[in-house]
Design an enzyme around this catalytic site. Structure first.
Site, PDB file in Angstrom:
ATOM      1  CE  LYS A 170      -9.514 -11.437  -3.305  1.00  0.00           C
ATOM      2  NZ  LYS A 170      -9.514 -11.466  -1.867  1.00  0.00           N
TER       3      LYS A 170
ATOM      4  CE  LYS B 123     -14.548  -4.932  -0.447  1.00  0.00           C
ATOM      5  NZ  LYS B 123     -14.274  -4.485   0.947  1.00  0.00           N
TER       6      LYS B 123
ATOM      7  CE  LYS C 132      -4.334  -1.691   1.937  1.00  0.00           C
ATOM      8  NZ  LYS C 132      -5.291  -1.591   3.042  1.00  0.00           N
TER       9      LYS C 132
END
Ligand code: TRP
Length: 332
Positions: free
Chosen positions: A197, A200, A115
């Site tokens: 995957k 979101k 991050k």
């Protein structure tokens, strides 16, 4: 016998996806009817502040997430469901745990490093403290099990380390939580890159199905789903795109992979995508209908959130009091 606590936090960012629904939520729906467990779910809004949010959007999204999880069938009578920021003990326990966390171990966390690279202009203390807040979430509730994916394994590890460190320094205080890695609940992949995957927060909107997507959007995204260049409908590692579609179909229909393959075999890829798309539309239709009702009634949602807050607080308060006492803070 006391019920075992299962705890999970959900960051209200991005979308609630078909992947979440099939992968995680379907398990949670089973767990809520299992007498052996008490499940606690929080909207982990404080965690999301580690990246800059637009306040009005953030607020609406947090409410929407809460409503979406309810719409999926999580029952607030059976689970404790609340917003993390409504239970101030999370922030307070984080402070105490901070004093037991080494800067070295926090700065070595993979997600912190990732991050920091992604947001080089905003490497704030919260980003580094993220795992400690998550540890506080878990440890406040005497949690036994935390359902997690691989990306959160390191975070759970630090929660365990902090629990043991505290217990060893004073006396047994925290339950040391274990990961709940469920074999059931299929892993749904991105429609555009079926090796990864379904995320979101994928910037490519064709990659992800939101549980609130319209019928048209769902059908269009499946039409564009990445497959491969032969035309055989078969489940296998060498066919990630087709296997993902088969998995989605099987999950939506509640049947085994073998049975799904039998039903789908012989179709053209175009017809396959259409069948899979329809199965998703059918499965999500009642979820969307419930969501539309729930989101219209903010007062009703807030009432549920308030009840969740009260239940969560009464557990968290006790844990924090114990902790404050052990470290030697003055109690009146
Ligand atoms: N970090 C988790 C995620 O991004 C969300 C989270 C916050 C969480 N607190 C938690 C998960 C406690 C499990 C337990 O997915």
């Amino acid at each position: 016998m006391d019920k075992k606590i299962i705890y999970s936090g959900i960051q209200p960012t991005g979308l609630v996806t078909l992947g979440n629904y099939i992968g995680a939520l379907s398990n949670w729906l089973k767990l809520q009817n299992d007498e052996n467990y008490q499940c606690i779910y929080s909207i982990a809004d404080l965690h999301s502040l580690t990246v800059r949010q637009v306040p009005s959007e953030f607020r609406n999204r947090a409410i929407s997430f809460f409503a979406q999880y309810l719409a999926c069938g999580l029952d607030p009578q059976k689970n404790i469901m609340y917003f993390q920021s409504h239970v101030h003990e999370h922030a307070e326990l984080t402070w105490i745990l901070n004093c037991f966390t080494y800067v070295g171990e926090a700065s070595r966390m993979t997600q912190f490093k990732d991050k920091s690279q992604k947001h080089p202009d905003n490497i704030n203390m919260g980003l580094m403290d993220y795992p400690v807040l998550m540890a506080a979430d878990i440890l406040l509730y005497n949690t036994s099990l935390v359902p997690i994916g691989v990306d959160q394994k390191q975070h759970l590890e630090i929660a365990r380390d902090l629990a043991m460190r505290f217990n060893n320094t004073y006396s047994p205080t925290f339950n040391v939580p274990e990961p709940l890695i469920s074999g059931v609940g299929a892993k749904i992949k991105s429609l555009q890159n079926p090796i990864a995957k379904m995320s979101k927060s994928d910037p490519n909107e064709n990659a992800t199905i939101s549980i609130l997507d319209s019928t048209d959007d769902i059908m269009r995204k499946f039409k564009r789903a990445v497959t491969d260049s032969d035309n055989e409908i078969r489940y296998g590692e060498d066919k990630p795109g087709i296997s993902n579609l088969i998995t989605i179909y099987a999950s939506c229909k509640g049947i085994a992979i073998d049975a799904a393959v039998k039903e789908l075999q012989g179709l053209s890829y175009a017809a396959l995508k259409e069948m899979v798309g329809c199965s998703v539309v059918d499965m999500l239709a009642p979820v969307k209908a419930r969501y539309d009702e729930l989101i219209k009634d903010k007062e009703g949602l807030f009432k549920i959130a308030k009840e969740g807050q009260e239940q969560a607080s009464s557990i968290a308060r006790k844990t924090l009091r114990k902790v404050y006492k052990k470290v030697g803070l003055v109690q009146l």
